[in-house]
Each structure stands twice: as C-alpha cells, then as structure tokens.
Design an enzyme around this catalytic site. Structure first.
Site, PDB file in Angstrom:
ATOM      1  N   PHE A  23       0.807  -1.214   0.000  1.00 18.87           N
ATOM      2  CA  PHE A  23       0.000   0.000   0.000  1.00 18.87           C
ATOM      3  C   PHE A  23       0.840   1.262   0.000  1.00 18.87           C
ATOM      4  O   PHE A  23       0.315   2.345  -0.157  1.00 18.87           O
ATOM      5  CB  PHE A  23      -0.885   0.044   1.258  1.00 18.87           C
ATOM      6  CG  PHE A  23      -2.056  -0.860   1.177  1.00 18.87           C
ATOM      7  CD1 PHE A  23      -3.252  -0.404   0.633  1.00 18.87           C
ATOM      8  CD2 PHE A  23      -1.981  -2.166   1.617  1.00 18.87           C
ATOM      9  CE1 PHE A  23      -4.346  -1.232   0.542  1.00 18.87           C
ATOM     10  CE2 PHE A  23      -3.071  -2.999   1.532  1.00 18.87           C
ATOM     11  CZ  PHE A  23      -4.261  -2.535   0.989  1.00 18.87           C
ATOM     12  N   ALA A  24       2.113   1.118   0.271  1.00 18.22           N
ATOM     13  CA  ALA A  24       2.888   2.315   0.559  1.00 18.22           C
ATOM     14  C   ALA A  24       4.191   2.380  -0.216  1.00 18.22           C
ATOM     15  O   ALA A  24       4.711   1.369  -0.680  1.00 18.22           O
ATOM     16  CB  ALA A  24       3.199   2.343   2.051  1.00 18.22           C
ATOM     17  N   LYS A  41       6.884   7.207   5.058  1.00 18.93           N
ATOM     18  CA  LYS A  41       6.016   6.229   4.407  1.00 18.93           C
ATOM     19  C   LYS A  41       4.792   6.954   3.875  1.00 18.93           C
ATOM     20  O   LYS A  41       4.084   7.610   4.636  1.00 18.93           O
ATOM     21  CB  LYS A  41       5.626   5.177   5.448  1.00 18.93           C
ATOM     22  CG  LYS A  41       4.769   4.094   4.929  1.00 18.93           C
ATOM     23  CD  LYS A  41       4.726   2.964   5.930  1.00 18.93           C
ATOM     24  CE  LYS A  41       4.148   1.733   5.289  1.00 18.93           C
ATOM     25  NZ  LYS A  41       4.495   0.531   6.001  1.00 18.93           N
ATOM     26  N   ASP A 134       1.415  -8.468  11.283  1.00 17.77           N
ATOM     27  CA  ASP A 134       2.068  -8.703   9.998  1.00 17.77           C
ATOM     28  C   ASP A 134       3.584  -8.764  10.182  1.00 17.77           C
ATOM     29  O   ASP A 134       4.335  -8.137   9.447  1.00 17.77           O
ATOM     30  CB  ASP A 134       1.675  -7.578   9.023  1.00 17.77           C
ATOM     31  CG  ASP A 134       1.926  -7.960   7.572  1.00 17.77           C
ATOM     32  OD1 ASP A 134       2.113  -9.161   7.298  1.00 17.77           O
ATOM     33  OD2 ASP A 134       1.950  -7.055   6.715  1.00 17.77           O
TER      34      ASP A 134
HETATM   35  P1  ATP Z   1       3.826  -4.673   3.257  1.00 19.71           P
HETATM   36  O1  ATP Z   1       3.260  -3.804   2.198  1.00 19.71           O
HETATM   37  O2  ATP Z   1       3.287  -6.046   3.188  1.00 19.71           O
HETATM   38  O3  ATP Z   1       3.727  -4.040   4.617  1.00 19.71           O
HETATM   39  P2  ATP Z   1       6.596  -3.991   3.395  1.00 19.71           P
HETATM   40  O4  ATP Z   1       6.752  -3.990   4.876  1.00 19.71           O
HETATM   41  O5  ATP Z   1       7.789  -4.421   2.614  1.00 19.71           O
HETATM   42  O6  ATP Z   1       5.369  -4.860   2.958  1.00 19.71           O
HETATM   43  P3  ATP Z   1       6.458  -1.127   3.532  1.00 19.71           P
HETATM   44  O7  ATP Z   1       6.250  -1.154   4.988  1.00 19.71           O
HETATM   45  O8  ATP Z   1       5.653  -0.199   2.705  1.00 19.71           O
HETATM   46  O9  ATP Z   1       6.188  -2.548   2.904  1.00 19.71           O
HETATM   47  O10 ATP Z   1       8.002  -0.842   3.280  1.00 19.71           O
HETATM   48  C1  ATP Z   1       8.567  -0.908   1.999  1.00 19.71           C
HETATM   49  C2  ATP Z   1      10.079  -1.004   2.105  1.00 19.71           C
HETATM   50  O11 ATP Z   1      10.610   0.258   2.522  1.00 19.71           O
HETATM   51  C3  ATP Z   1      10.568  -2.008   3.136  1.00 19.71           C
HETATM   52  O12 ATP Z   1      10.641  -3.302   2.630  1.00 19.71           O
HETATM   53  C4  ATP Z   1      11.951  -1.425   3.501  1.00 19.71           C
HETATM   54  O13 ATP Z   1      12.903  -1.848   2.559  1.00 19.71           O
HETATM   55  C5  ATP Z   1      11.757   0.074   3.336  1.00 19.71           C
HETATM   56  N1  ATP Z   1      11.539   0.706   4.643  1.00 19.71           N
HETATM   57  C6  ATP Z   1      10.409   0.681   5.376  1.00 19.71           C
HETATM   58  N2  ATP Z   1      10.543   1.376   6.520  1.00 19.71           N
HETATM   59  C7  ATP Z   1      11.790   1.871   6.518  1.00 19.71           C
HETATM   60  C8  ATP Z   1      12.549   2.676   7.451  1.00 19.71           C
HETATM   61  N3  ATP Z   1      12.015   3.138   8.579  1.00 19.71           N
HETATM   62  N4  ATP Z   1      13.830   2.967   7.131  1.00 19.71           N
HETATM   63  C9  ATP Z   1      14.360   2.522   5.970  1.00 19.71           C
HETATM   64  N5  ATP Z   1      13.724   1.767   5.081  1.00 19.71           N
HETATM   65  C10 ATP Z   1      12.441   1.433   5.318  1.00 19.71           C
HETATM   66 MG    MG Z   2       6.751  -2.613   6.323  1.00 24.92          MG
END
Ligand code: ATP
Ligand code: MG
Length: 447
Positions: A23-24, A41, A134
C-alpha cells in the site's frame, strides 16, 4: 509519485525511494531543521479507504506515537493531506531479509540476539494494547549498531483489508508468516498471532528457509494449520522444543511471551547484552515533540528499557482518530477549535470517573452515567442561544492501566464550551491526564 527534492509540509526534504510495499512507498527524508535522516512512508488514502478502520486500530496508531523503545521503529509524526497520509519514522537500514539473502542463514547466537530483540519489542507493544499482525522479515530493519527495529507496529491495521478480501496470496506474496487462525479468518487474538509469526521468523533465521513452503497455496495452508514442518538437523534440541511451543496451531495452548522470556535458550546472554546496550545508548531525543522520559508514568513491570515520549504535537494521530474512513476533507476548513478532544490516562478508570464527576460538580453540570461511568453525559442547566450545553465523555480501555478518554460537545454553544474547556476542564483534569492528543495544524498543503 513524490518528487525527489520536494519539501513536505515545509519540514522534510524528500529523498530517494527506499522501498515499496503493498500500500505504501517509503522515501528517505531529511528533517530540514536538524539535518536528521528519517524515513517517510506515503500511503494513498484511496488505497486504504476500503479497509474501514475500526476504532481499535485507529487508537493503536495513536498509541504507537507514544511508545519509544530501542527495538521498535519510532513513529515521529503522522501528517496528512487530502489524498495522502505520511508516516514519518526513524530511518533504518535494509530489512533483516537482505541479511539472510547475503548470508543464507544466521549463526545461533545472532539469531538468538535478533529473536530476543524481536520478542522484547513485541512485548512492549502488546503491553500497550498494540498488535502487529504482519510480522515478517520485511518489517525487521537494523539500526547503525546492528540492533533490530521492528517497523509497522500498529500500522498493519491500515493494510488489514488484504487479509480480509483474499488479496493475501496475490498482492503480498506469501502467507508464510501468518498464524493458522488468521488464515482461517476465525476471530483471533492479536497477541497469539504475533507470537506465531515470531516463531516462523526464528525458524527462518536459523534454517535459511521457511518452515511452511509449497508452490500450491492450499497445500501450504494445510501445512500451516497442522504446523507441519521439519527442523534441519543442526537445530539444537532446546530450539526444537521452543519452536514446537510457539508453532502450536492452537492459539489457546500456544506459549505466551512471558513464558518465552523465561525459556533458558532465550535467556542466554540476555542480561549482559542489555546492560551493554544501555550503557552505549545515551538517551535519545525524540524528533519534534517535547521529550519526556519518565518511567514513573507507566507501570509496565519489565526490566526492558522503555521511554515514553509525551507528544505535544500529535496532529495527525488526531486526524486518524477523528476521520471516519480517512475522509480528511472536513479537516481542512479553517476551524482552529475542535469540539472533540482526547486524552490518554494511566490512572484506573475509577479515578478517571471520579475526577470527571468532581469537575462536573464544580462547574455545576449534571452528570448522567451509562455503562458504570464508561460513558458520561455532562449537562448544563441554562438554555443558551444554541440550547443546553451537553458534553459527552467516553472512556476506552487500551490496556488495564492505559485509557483513552474522548470529550465531545454534543449540543450547546461552541464558544462557551471552548472557553469552559480551555479555562476549567483542561486545567482541572491535569492530574489524571497523561497526554492530550494534539490539535490539527491548519497550513498543511499538498505537495
Ligand atoms: P507490506 O506492504 O506487506 O507491509 P513492506 O513492509 O515491505 O510490505 P512497507 O512497509 O511499505 O512494505 O516498506 C517498503 C520497504 O521500505 C521495506 O521493505 C523497507 O525496505 C523500506 N523501509 C520501510 N521502513 C523503513 C525505514 N524506517 N527505514 C528505511 N527503510 C524502510
Ligand atoms: Mg513494512
């Protein structure tokens, strides 16, 4: 698509795209005032609209903004425009997943260290009534000391819909980390579901592969629901035992966090490492809102380090708590005084009720109670231009020692109510209030 170099809310400069989830999109960012790195995010409001957030999940996000712990990714601020929601978080390094990819599997000591940090983070959040739902390696990041940071605590609420509408296998890859009772869509206990995921993560760290794997999804579900997995021969007997207690398909008999923390394999090396981390980690200063590190405010029985940042400016936690289905449009008209305010309290509910009764008495307001005082209506006696003043107060339990209280004008004159709120009610409630959830800032523009 966010443009690199653009300025967000006059405060953060947006940098490169760090990663993308269901989603993000997550961007690197810099807080202009101090040059500090952050991760931002960005969530499209439309994409989460369908999720239909419950009050519980909105509250979880509010509470997350107040939890500060070494192994929990800190949520500094939430901001919103008409179409987007921005979560400004601590910046961390690539997910633990990439460490696995590079190394195949982890040594027992490293796996244990991450597992200890994971369980500690999960415990702290659960004690605040916040569940992850999750947990998976993509949400486990590392800080510059190589310590684990669990991200998206409480935020999974935003993406809950993917569990509900069958998107599970198409959009977010694999259900490999999800507890059987969540897959089968029975009502489930967030705490037990998180524990299951921690077990899968421990297995993956030590084995270098998933415990439940099959190219056929139905077969994979079957394996998960029966906890059918096989430990590689290098797993020590204590780990096998611990895993069998965690990967118990029955959430009622599944081991609790308290018991995991007492397990001898789990405890190994714990004390000395914690002492070291404490010594090396000078107190962190939260980003933008006034920092308070006051352990007497919370009575969590734990030897783990917990700092609580008292927010003075939680504007968009407020937005989220107030906006049904994330329809934020109403919040952008200029009304700098809201008729509904919320505060959190660490006092028992009986103390909150009796304080509210005191306040009502002093202000000569009549009190009508429902649900043993969890809901109260305070009513004036004089009929003003807009009718009799009536204030609804509702108390929500987040945990047994942590409550959220909503104070809302349901009828009567707004100006009179605002004055009473500012001059009488707020000061009188001071001794039971832990934090007021902040007011919305008006000058937020879309970028
Ligand atoms: P889902 O959509 O199922 O939650 P996800 O956790 O991979 O999956 P996001 O939480 O949107 O999705 O994060 C996307 C990516 O961004 C992560 O896989 C990570 O590589 C990076 N990321 C997320 N949070 C941070 C952070 N605080 N600092 C650095 N990188 C980050
Ligand atoms: Mg995540």
């Amino acid at each position: 698509m966010e443009k690199k170099g653009s300025i967000l809310m006059g405060k953060y400069e947006l940098g490169r795209l760090l990663g993308q989830g269901t989603f993000a999109k997550v961007y690197y960012g810099i807080l202009l005032k101090t040059g500090q790195s952050v991760a931002i995010k960005v969530i499209d409001k439309d994409k989460v609209l369908k999720a239909g957030l419950t009050n519980q999940t909105k509250r979880e996000i509010s509470v997350m903004g107040m939890v500060k712990h070494n192994n929990v990714m800190e949520l500094y601020e939430v901001m919103a425009t008409k179409t987007k929601i921005y979560f400004v978080m601590e910046y961390a390094f690539p997910p633990l997943e990439k460490v696995f990819l590079a190394k195949g599997r982890l040594k027992e000591d490293s796996a244990r260290k991450y597992f200890q940090q994971l369980i500690t983070a999960v415990d702290i959040c659960h004690s605040r009534g916040v569940y992850h739902r999750d947990l998976k390696p993509e949400n486990l990041l590392l800080d510059e000391n190589g310590d684990l940071k669990v991200s998206d605590f409480g935020l999974s609420a935003l993406t809950e819909s993917k569990h509900q509408d069958g998107l599970l296998h198409t959009v977010c890859g694999t259900p490999a980390y999800i507890a059987p009772e969540v897959i089968s869509r029975r009502g489930y206990d967030g705490s037990k579901a998180d524990i299951w995921s921690c077990g899968v993560i421990l297995f993956v760290m030590l084995a270098g592969h998933l415990p439940f794997k099959d190219s056929n999804l139905a077969e994979m579900y079957r394996k998960i629901s029966l906890a059918e997995y096989k430990c590689p021969n290098w797993f020590p007997p204590e780990v096998r035992k611990l895993l069998s207690w965690i990967l118990d398909p029955n959430p009622y008999t599944r081991i609790s966090i308290a018991k995991i923390m007492k397990n001898s394999w789990f405890r190994k090396g714990l004390k000395s490492r914690q002492a070291r981390t404490k010594a090396e980690d000078p107190e962190k200063v939260p980003l933008d809102f006034g920092s308070i590190s006051d352990s007497s405010r919370n009575n969590i029985p734990t030897d783990m380090k917990l700092e609580v940042a008292k927010p003075t400016n939680l504007n968009a936690f407020d937005i989220i708590s107030h906006s049904t289905g994330f329809d934020l449009s109403g919040l952008f008209v200029s009304n700098d005084q809201k008729d509904e305010v919320q505060f959190t309290s660490t006092k028992p509910v009986s103390a909150i009720i009796s304080k509210l009764e005191d306040v009502a008495r002093n202000l000569k307001l009549k009190v009508k109670k429902k649900d043993q005082g969890w809901f109260m209506r305070l009513e004036g006696t004089n009929k003003g231009i807009n009718g009799i003043l009536s204030i609804d107060v509702e108390i929500f339990e987040i945990t047994s020692s942590f409550h959220l209280v909503e104070v809302k004008k349901s009828s009567g004159d707004s100006v009179y109510y605002q004055k009473m709120l500012r001059q009488d009610i707020r000061p009188a409630l001071r001794e039971i209030v832990w934090a007021w959830l902040g007011e919305l800032q008006q000058d937020q523009k879309e970028i």
